[in-house]
Design an enzyme around this catalytic site. Structure first.
Site, short mmCIF file in Angstrom:
data_model
loop_
_atom_site.label_atom_id
_atom_site.label_comp_id
_atom_site.label_asym_id
_atom_site.label_seq_id
_atom_site.Cartn_x
_atom_site.Cartn_y
_atom_site.Cartn_z
N GLU A 174 0.82 -1.22 0.00
CA GLU A 174 0.00 0.00 0.00
C GLU A 174 0.85 1.26 0.00
OE1 GLU A 174 -3.79 0.19 0.65
OE2 GLU A 174 -3.76 -1.83 -0.17
N HIS A 249 -4.18 1.84 7.55
CA HIS A 249 -2.80 2.16 7.15
C HIS A 249 -2.07 2.72 8.37
CE1 HIS A 249 -4.34 2.95 2.81
NE2 HIS A 249 -3.68 1.82 2.81
N CYS A 368 -2.95 11.49 3.67
CA CYS A 368 -3.27 10.50 2.63
C CYS A 368 -3.14 11.11 1.24
CB CYS A 368 -4.71 10.01 2.76
SG CYS A 368 -5.07 9.18 4.29
O1 SUG Z 1 -7.75 3.01 0.38
N1 SUG Z 1 -10.57 5.11 0.55
C1 SUG Z 1 -9.13 4.96 0.57
C2 SUG Z 1 -8.51 5.94 1.55
C3 SUG Z 1 -7.00 5.93 1.46
C4 SUG Z 1 -6.36 6.68 2.58
N2 SUG Z 1 -4.97 6.68 2.43
C5 SUG Z 1 -4.08 6.66 3.44
N3 SUG Z 1 -4.43 6.35 4.67
N4 SUG Z 1 -2.87 6.89 3.17
C6 SUG Z 1 -8.74 3.52 0.92
O2 SUG Z 1 -9.42 2.93 1.77
C7 SUG Z 1 -12.81 4.71 -0.32
C8 SUG Z 1 -13.52 4.72 -1.65
C9 SUG Z 1 -14.99 4.53 -1.53
O3 SUG Z 1 -15.46 3.88 -0.61
O4 SUG Z 1 -15.73 5.04 -2.42
C10 SUG Z 1 -11.30 4.57 -0.41
O5 SUG Z 1 -10.82 3.96 -1.35
#
Ligand code: SUG
Length: 443
Positions: A174, A249, A368
């Site tokens: 990730e 994460h 993020c």
């Molecule tokens: O991978 N949300 C992302 C958020 C990523 C956050 N990144 C970090 N923590 N670095 C994920 O979960 C949600 C999309 C949706 O539900 O429509 C989403 O992909």
């Protein structure tokens, strides 16, 4: 040659929506089917970039990936014209339709893991794009991410962008969201801290409720590919209880900047031992660790406020500033923690709240939205022309977003091929503004 940290933020794409796609990400699940505002989302992200620019911190921009992802729909057996693909996928496989429409590439902390040239054996700046296997909607970002990074960091004399790891669950990666780099100052060699959730895809002591997204095998492969010295790498296991509380994460529970580490006391397995190892590995760097106690900030509040998903940045005047999600300002308890941290730690001088609410509703806070890249002056000169934000480029993007992004979107709207065509044109316009090849905006 002196290095500076450049944050490359992902610009939110015009299909930004709430599809509830990420199991284990509480905000994503909670906001499933809510109506989104892509225009506000993109402008909020852009304002965050502008704030950093105004603080005197160089800022890069990574464009949104084109969506809907028609090539993915075809690969999964749908056929016909674009209009037919949309109609069939929406009717027969709404989950796949939603995944192919997600604007999730905005969270560039998951785009890749980065190793600055001062840390790598070849002396090149290296990128390991993340395969993002844990979620289908994110896994379809990887190939285009690699191409975009190759277009921005195109000079192969000094930059190298590798391929994402192979598509095997035991190598689920990730990116930088599970990686921290500690260093005495911007010009010194870094210690690379890789945080993993499970040893492989069938872990013995995994989290119970939610999946671990990063495997140790993937982290080890990334460390090798990024040509890091073995004695400057450490692998740390995420606390499974934290994963089960919604910490999908590491950057939801810990943030580092130079010789400063801010983390919750329940972030890692064997935390006391881990922190001692970090202290001894960084004994020359005067490592400062700020641990927030569960009694001051329970895990649940850490997740709902996203305090640890803040950015710590140093202004040209040498002031360390904490860039926090606006949501942290709404809780008295979190505000108290921030004040206490500042009062007790001379290393943190100020804090700012930013409004990235549209992204937060999908579990994406300030940290993020950015990929950190340490660059020296020569490397900055060799970057592809318009990758860095300037006041003029900020204005251009703002005008473009305001004119072409919808301010209200529901997933079913994206069945309409005419609307999708307009949104894809809008994305192409962004590639134009950023001086990136238009082919990258085609799928
Ligand atoms: O991978 N949300 C992302 C958020 C990523 C956050 N990144 C970090 N923590 N670095 C994920 O979960 C949600 C999309 C949706 O539900 O429509 C989403 O992909």
């Amino acid at each position: 040659m002196p290095y500076v940290e450049v944050n490359f933020d992902g610009l939110v794409g015009p299909t930004h929506n709430y599809a509830g796609l990420s199991f284990g990400n509480l905000a994503s699940t909670r906001n499933r089917e809510a109506i989104s505002n892509p225009r506000a989302a993109a402008l909020q992200g852009l304002e965050k970039m502008k704030l950093l620019l105004d603080l005197g911190i160089p800022q890069g921009v990574i464009p949104p990936q084109p969506r809907p992802h028609f090539a993915a729909l075809r690969r999964l057996g749908f056929s016909g014209t674009e209009s037919q693909l949309l109609e069939k996928a929406w009717k027969k496989a709404p989950d796949i339709f939603c995944a192919c429409c997600s604007a999730s590439s905005m969270w560039t902390a998951n785009a890749a893991t980065v190793a600055p040239s001062c840390d790598t054996t070849s002396g090149k700046l290296l990128f390991a794009p993340a395969n993002l296997l844990a979620n289908f909607h994110r896994s379809i970002e990887a190939t285009t991410t690699q191409k975009i990074l190759q277009a921005i960091f195109a000079d192969s004399d000094v930059f190298q962008v590798n391929e994402p790891l192979p598509g095997f669950a035991g190598l689920s990666d990730e990116g930088a969201a599970n990686h921290m780099r500690l260093c005495a100052d911007d010009n010194s060699n870094g210690l690379h801290v890789f945080v993993y959730g499970a040893e492989n895809h069938r872990p013995a002591h995994a989290s119970q409720r939610f999946p671990a997204r990063q495997t140790l095998a993937a982290s080890r492969a990334v460390a090798r590919l990024n040509q890091l010295r073995e004695d400057r790498v450490i692998f740390v296991r995420q606390n499974p209880e934290a994963i089960d509380a919604g910490v999908f994460h590491n950057d939801v529970i810990a943030v580092s900047h130079r010789n400063l580490l801010l983390c919750h006391e329940r972030a890692f397995v064997n935390q006391a031992q881990v922190l001692n190892s970090l202290r001894s590995l960084q004994s020359d760097a005067n490592l400062q660790i700020i641990q927030i106690r569960d009694s001051d900030l329970p895990l649940e509040l850490a997740v709902s406020s996203y305090l640890f998903n803040s950015q710590i940045v140093t202004t040209p005047a040498g002031k360390n500033c904490l860039i926090l999600p606006g949501e942290c300002g709404e809780s008295e308890r979190v505000r108290d923690v921030v004040e206490k941290v500042k009062a007790e730690n001379a290393a943190l001088h100020e804090h700012r709240f930013v409004d990235v609410r549209q992204s937060m509703r999908n579990g994406g806070g300030p940290a993020c939205l950015r990929l950190r890249v340490m660059l020296n002056q020569d490397e900055i000169r060799r970057l592809n022309g318009r990758a860095l934000l300037t006041p003029q480029r900020y204005e251009q993007l703002k005008v473009h977003i305001s004119a072409t992004y919808p301010d209200r979107l529901q997933l079913e709207d994206l069945q309409d091929w005419k609307l999708c065509q307009r949104l894809l044109d809008s994305v192409r316009g962004i590639y134009g503004i950023l001086g990136l090849p238009q082919e990258l905006a085609a799928l």
